[in-house]
Design a protein around this motif. Sequence first.
Motif, mmCIF file in Angstrom:
data_model
loop_
_atom_site.group_PDB
_atom_site.id
_atom_site.type_symbol
_atom_site.label_atom_id
_atom_site.label_comp_id
_atom_site.label_asym_id
_atom_site.label_seq_id
_atom_site.Cartn_x
_atom_site.Cartn_y
_atom_site.Cartn_z
ATOM 1 N N THR A 233 0.825 -1.075 -0.027
ATOM 2 C CA THR A 233 0.016 -0.118 -0.085
ATOM 3 C C THR A 233 0.950 1.374 -0.013
ATOM 4 O O THR A 233 2.229 1.329 0.186
ATOM 5 C CB THR A 233 -0.939 0.031 1.202
ATOM 6 O OG1 THR A 233 -0.180 0.207 2.305
ATOM 7 C CG2 THR A 233 -1.868 -1.209 1.264
ATOM 8 N N PRO B 220 -8.021 6.183 -4.092
ATOM 9 C CA PRO B 220 -9.652 5.392 -3.651
ATOM 10 C C PRO B 220 -9.510 4.739 -2.450
ATOM 11 O O PRO B 220 -10.608 4.743 -1.987
ATOM 12 C CB PRO B 220 -9.191 3.933 -4.629
ATOM 13 C CG PRO B 220 -8.315 4.620 -5.924
ATOM 14 C CD PRO B 220 -7.588 5.547 -4.977
ATOM 15 N N LYS B 221 -8.474 4.545 -1.734
ATOM 16 C CA LYS B 221 -8.617 3.782 -0.265
ATOM 17 C C LYS B 221 -7.855 4.842 0.624
ATOM 18 O O LYS B 221 -7.011 4.313 1.606
ATOM 19 C CB LYS B 221 -8.173 2.361 -0.081
ATOM 20 C CG LYS B 221 -9.397 1.519 -0.704
ATOM 21 C CD LYS B 221 -9.007 0.011 -0.729
ATOM 22 C CE LYS B 221 -9.938 -0.847 -1.340
ATOM 23 N NZ LYS B 221 -9.686 -2.234 -1.118
ATOM 24 N N ALA B 222 -7.368 6.027 0.312
ATOM 25 C CA ALA B 222 -6.435 6.787 0.846
ATOM 26 C C ALA B 222 -4.993 6.423 0.928
ATOM 27 O O ALA B 222 -4.706 5.814 0.004
ATOM 28 C CB ALA B 222 -7.039 7.233 2.196
ATOM 29 N N GLU B 223 -4.391 6.285 2.298
ATOM 30 C CA GLU B 223 -3.142 5.649 2.422
ATOM 31 C C GLU B 223 -3.261 4.125 2.377
ATOM 32 O O GLU B 223 -2.047 3.444 2.046
ATOM 33 C CB GLU B 223 -2.446 6.262 3.632
ATOM 34 C CG GLU B 223 -3.141 5.467 4.929
ATOM 35 C CD GLU B 223 -4.244 6.052 5.118
ATOM 36 O OE1 GLU B 223 -5.117 5.728 6.284
ATOM 37 O OE2 GLU B 223 -4.737 7.014 4.673
ATOM 38 N N ARG B 224 -4.397 3.559 2.248
ATOM 39 C CA ARG B 224 -4.434 2.192 2.272
ATOM 40 C C ARG B 224 -4.435 1.605 1.083
ATOM 41 O O ARG B 224 -4.734 0.265 0.781
ATOM 42 C CB ARG B 224 -5.495 1.525 3.067
ATOM 43 C CG ARG B 224 -5.361 1.749 4.616
ATOM 44 C CD ARG B 224 -6.424 1.133 5.397
ATOM 45 N NE ARG B 224 -7.812 1.512 5.042
ATOM 46 C CZ ARG B 224 -8.443 2.666 5.415
ATOM 47 N NH1 ARG B 224 -7.751 3.572 6.428
ATOM 48 N NH2 ARG B 224 -9.632 3.084 4.925
ATOM 49 N N THR B 225 -4.611 2.546 -0.033
ATOM 50 C CA THR B 225 -4.636 2.094 -1.531
ATOM 51 C C THR B 225 -3.203 1.415 -1.968
ATOM 52 O O THR B 225 -2.241 1.834 -1.705
ATOM 53 C CB THR B 225 -4.724 3.321 -2.507
ATOM 54 O OG1 THR B 225 -5.886 4.017 -1.739
ATOM 55 C CG2 THR B 225 -4.791 3.009 -3.883
ATOM 56 N N SER B 226 -3.333 0.307 -2.454
ATOM 57 C CA SER B 226 -2.376 -0.606 -3.205
ATOM 58 C C SER B 226 -1.539 0.135 -4.256
ATOM 59 O O SER B 226 -2.419 0.612 -5.196
ATOM 60 C CB SER B 226 -2.856 -1.983 -3.649
ATOM 61 O OG SER B 226 -3.207 -2.712 -2.316
ATOM 62 N N ASP C 170 -3.457 -0.422 -7.483
ATOM 63 C CA ASP C 170 -4.646 0.405 -7.927
ATOM 64 C C ASP C 170 -4.460 1.890 -8.312
ATOM 65 O O ASP C 170 -5.190 2.626 -8.642
ATOM 66 C CB ASP C 170 -5.563 0.136 -6.794
ATOM 67 C CG ASP C 170 -5.841 -1.132 -6.399
ATOM 68 O OD1 ASP C 170 -6.042 -1.950 -7.535
ATOM 69 O OD2 ASP C 170 -6.239 -1.506 -5.542
#
Length: 266
Positions: free
Chosen positions: A99, A151-157, A160
């Motif tokens: 991520t 898309p998932k803020a700092e948790r975006t892989s 992606d």
Amino acid sequence: MDSPHGAAVTADGLGLKGPRGWAFRGVTFSAAPGSLIAVEGPSGSGRTCLLLALTGRMRPTDGEAATGGLRLPRRASDVRRIAALGPVPGVSELDPAFTVAEHLRERALLQRRFDGSLRALLRPRRERVAAARARIDAALKAAGLDLATLPKAERTSVRDLERLEALRLSVALALIGRPRLLAVDDTDLKLSDTERAQAWELLRSLAADGTTVLAVCSQAPEDAVTVRTGATGATDPTDITGEPASPAAPAHDEGTADAFAETGRA
């Protein structure tokens, strides 16, 4: 961010020959500190090898060069300390399974691992954490990467991320070490015209702030110091005899890892 003074980059008849012939040869140019340098040429023309040679990660076999006044290849290890790599395939690629937060944390840990500053160790822990947190935030800002928009803020892989977002992340990671020279490979690869313009605007802004930028591309912008390569041989770093390519040891600050861990995510 507080930008360091950029590194001047010069080459005179620089060349690199490997088992399959010349990767590049006869490269001559001079760029002042804070320049935007574009290495222009088709794929297979020695662009990446030239980038790695000028950042102290490959050993040229002909001619002379210097980065930040440090002669190459004799001072290659010192050049690696002031030159950071952005994305370079096969050398400093992002891990698609990580991520964004994991990449930032890993870079923060590297910063701490290589920090040998006694002065930094003597600073109060809270002060070290705050300073390191500010450095990470400044690097993200300079790279134009707003984690809230992912898309998932700092948790975006990484897998992606859009191509331009991945470029910005790689640049941010490199900027954490406050390099005097930032090197970026395949700057305009797989970018739309709009994205390409945004990528060059990013690199142009970094150069304007004082960091010398060395960018490999298929077409250089008009305002860059342009170095052209020809299709003369192999460009895969694994095909060339010389100093092996390796990531730079970061220019470091104690407390960076603590800053990322304690404040959540960058």
